[in-house]
Design a protein around this motif. Structure first.
Motif, PDB file in Angstrom:
ATOM      1  N   GLY A 134       9.404 -15.081  -5.998  1.00 63.75           N
ATOM      2  CA  GLY A 134       8.749 -13.816  -5.726  1.00 63.75           C
ATOM      3  C   GLY A 134       7.415 -13.725  -6.452  1.00 63.75           C
ATOM      4  N   ARG A 135       6.536 -12.846  -5.957  1.00 66.19           N
ATOM      5  CA  ARG A 135       5.219 -12.631  -6.557  1.00 66.19           C
ATOM      6  C   ARG A 135       4.988 -11.132  -6.715  1.00 66.19           C
ATOM      7  N   SER A 136       4.308 -10.763  -7.782  1.00 66.26           N
ATOM      8  CA  SER A 136       3.947  -9.375  -7.949  1.00 66.26           C
ATOM      9  C   SER A 136       2.879  -9.014  -6.922  1.00 66.26           C
ATOM     10  N   ALA A 137       3.132  -7.947  -6.185  1.00 68.82           N
ATOM     11  CA  ALA A 137       2.169  -7.461  -5.208  1.00 68.82           C
ATOM     12  C   ALA A 137       1.422  -6.245  -5.724  1.00 68.82           C
ATOM     13  N   GLY A 138       1.586  -5.950  -7.037  1.00 71.83           N
ATOM     14  CA  GLY A 138       0.941  -4.781  -7.620  1.00 71.83           C
ATOM     15  C   GLY A 138       1.709  -3.509  -7.325  1.00 71.83           C
ATOM     16  N   LYS A 139       1.340  -2.436  -8.016  1.00 75.02           N
ATOM     17  CA  LYS A 139       1.940  -1.117  -7.798  1.00 75.02           C
ATOM     18  C   LYS A 139       3.451  -1.140  -8.001  1.00 75.02           C
ATOM     19  N   GLY A 140       3.928  -2.031  -8.896  1.00 80.47           N
ATOM     20  CA  GLY A 140       5.357  -2.086  -9.182  1.00 80.47           C
ATOM     21  C   GLY A 140       6.201  -2.664  -8.072  1.00 80.47           C
ATOM     22  N   VAL A 141       5.586  -3.504  -7.220  1.00 76.96           N
ATOM     23  CA  VAL A 141       6.289  -4.075  -6.069  1.00 76.96           C
ATOM     24  C   VAL A 141       6.324  -5.597  -6.194  1.00 76.96           C
ATOM     25  N   ARG A 142       7.446  -6.190  -5.829  1.00 79.25           N
ATOM     26  CA  ARG A 142       7.600  -7.642  -5.815  1.00 79.25           C
ATOM     27  C   ARG A 142       7.752  -8.104  -4.370  1.00 79.25           C
ATOM     28  N   ALA A 143       7.013  -9.158  -3.998  1.00 84.21           N
ATOM     29  CA  ALA A 143       7.041  -9.691  -2.633  1.00 84.21           C
ATOM     30  C   ALA A 143       7.595 -11.110  -2.662  1.00 84.21           C
ATOM     31  N   THR A 144       8.531 -11.405  -1.759  1.00 82.84           N
ATOM     32  CA  THR A 144       9.175 -12.711  -1.724  1.00 82.84           C
ATOM     33  C   THR A 144       9.271 -13.202  -0.289  1.00 82.84           C
ATOM     34  N   PRO A 145       8.663 -14.341   0.059  1.00 85.33           N
ATOM     35  CA  PRO A 145       8.885 -14.927   1.388  1.00 85.33           C
ATOM     36  C   PRO A 145      10.341 -15.343   1.515  1.00 85.33           C
ATOM     37  N   ASP A 194       0.820  -1.213   0.000  1.00 82.51           N
ATOM     38  CA  ASP A 194       0.000   0.000   0.000  1.00 82.51           C
ATOM     39  C   ASP A 194       0.854   1.263   0.000  1.00 82.51           C
ATOM     40  N   GLY A 195       1.976   1.225   0.707  1.00 87.01           N
ATOM     41  CA  GLY A 195       2.847   2.392   0.744  1.00 87.01           C
ATOM     42  C   GLY A 195       3.882   2.342  -0.368  1.00 87.01           C
ATOM     43  N   ALA A 196       4.615   3.428  -0.526  1.00 90.05           N
ATOM     44  CA  ALA A 196       5.648   3.485  -1.557  1.00 90.05           C
ATOM     45  C   ALA A 196       6.813   2.572  -1.180  1.00 90.05           C
TER      46      ALA A 196
END
Length: 282
Positions: A253-264, A207-209
Motif C-alpha cells: 500500500g501507499r499513502s495517498a495523503g489526507k489519511g488515506v492508504r491506496a493499494t493496487p 480527494d473525497g472523504a
C-alpha cells in the motif's frame, strides 16, 4: 479390473490446449448397465437462463488404458464464470450427477500465452476449496491485459497489452469509484502497436472523504472511431494459469495523503483495482 480398483468418486486429469480447449481424462469407471456416463459442466450461480444455457454436455469415449475421455473444444460457446464439473450416469437425472475430483492439471500452454487476436477465450481448470473440479472461464473482446505495476511517489504506473482493438486518438483510463454514482478519475493513456501505459495519481483518488474501504475499478476507454461509440475495456490479467490472483498478487500500500492508504489489488475475477482505506493509526 476388480470392482475395488474402480474409484467410487470420479476423478479427472485435465490438459489445456492452445486454443482454450480442455481434455478431461477420467479414472476407469464402470456403469451398471454398461453404457458410458456423460460429463456435465454447470455454470455456478446461473439463474433464469434455462438448463440448456447453463449446462455443457460432453460425451465420454474409452481409452486403451480403461479411462474415459471428454473434450471441451476451444470453440465452445460458454459464458464467463465458474463451471463445476459433474459425472452423470446413463438414465439418471442431471440432479443426481456426482461432482468430479481434480487430478493432474497440465496448464503449461497457458503460461506466457499470446493470443492471435479477436475474441479471447481463457479456460482454467482448478480445484475448489472443498476439493471439487471446476473451470474458470473468461470471454473478452476486446481485452486489456495488465502487466507490471510500479510506483513513483504517489503515482501508480500500469503497463499492459490491448487486444482486439487499437488505442485510437484520445484514449484514456478511468478509475471508477464504488456505487452507481461514484466518482470517476480520468487519466490519459499512451502506447503503440498494442502496448499501453498510464500513471494514476493516487492522491487524486483520495480527494473525497474515505471513512471505510473503497474498491475502485480500472477501465481502458479507447478513442472512438468515426461514427462508432467508444467501448469500455476492463483492465484484467487472465493470460496465464492463475485462476484467482486476489491472494497471490499482493502489492504494498501507499499513502495517498489526507489519511488515506491506496493499494493496487486484483479481484476474484482477476480484474485490476485500487483499494482505498483509512490509514491505520500509529
Amino acid at each position: 479390473m476388480t470392482a475395488s480398483a474402480v474409484r467410487r468418486t470420479p476423478r479427472a486429469d485435465c490438459t489445456v490446449g492452445p486454443d482454450g480447449g480442455i481434455t478431461f481424462d477420467l479414472d476407469p469407471h464402470r456403469s451398471e448397465d454398461g453404457e458410458r456416463p456423460e460429463l456435465l459442466l454447470r455454470l455456478r450461480g446461473a439463474k433464469g437462463r434455462g438448463r440448456d444455457a447453463e449446462t455443457v454436455r460432453l460425451s465420454l469415449s474409452p481409452l486403451r488404458d480403461g479411462r474415459l475421455r471428454a473434450v471441451l473444444p476451444g470453440t465452445t460457446q460458454s459464458a464467463e464464470g465458474r463451471w463445476d464439473v459433474y459425472l452423470r450416469e446413463p438414465g439418471e437425472d442431471d440432479g443426481k450427477a456426482v461432482a468430479v475430483e481434480p487430478g493432474i492439471r497440465d496448464l503449461r500452454l497457458l503460461v506466457d500465452r499470446v493470443p492471435a487476436g479477436g475474441r479471447i477465450a481463457v479456460r482454467i481448470p482448478y480445484p475448489t476449496l472443498d476439493g471439487r473440479l471446476a473451470v474458470r472461464c473468461w470471454l473478452r473482446a476486446p481485452h486489456a491485459e495488465a502487466g507490471p505495476v510500479t510506483f513513483d511517489g504517489t503515482g501508480m504506473t500500469v503497463e499492459g497489452t490491448l487486444y482486439g482493438t487499437g488505442l485510437g486518438t484520445g484514449a484514456r483510463v478511468e478509475a471508477r469509484g464504488p456505487g452507481a454514482g461514484g466518482r470517476v478519475l480520468r487519466v490519459p493513456v499512451a502506447g503503440q502497436e498494442g502496448a499501453f501505459a498510464f500513471t494514476l495519481p493516487l492522491d487524486r483518488l483520495a480527494d473525497g472523504a474515505v471513512t471505510a474501504q473503497q474498491l475502485w475499478t480500472l477501465w481502458l476507454v479507447p478513442g472512438a472511431a468515426e461514427g462508432e461509440p467508444a467501448r469500455d475495456v476492463r483492465i484484467s490479467r487472465i493470460l496465464d494459469d492463475v485462476w484467482d490472483r486476489k491472494k497471490i498478487f499482493v502489492y504494498p500500500g501507499r499513502s495517498a495523503g489526507k489519511g488515506v492508504r491506496a493499494t493496487p489489488c486484483y479481484s476474484t475475477d482477476n480484474d485490476l483495482c485500487v483499494r482505498l482505506e483509512p490509514e491505520p493509526s500509529p
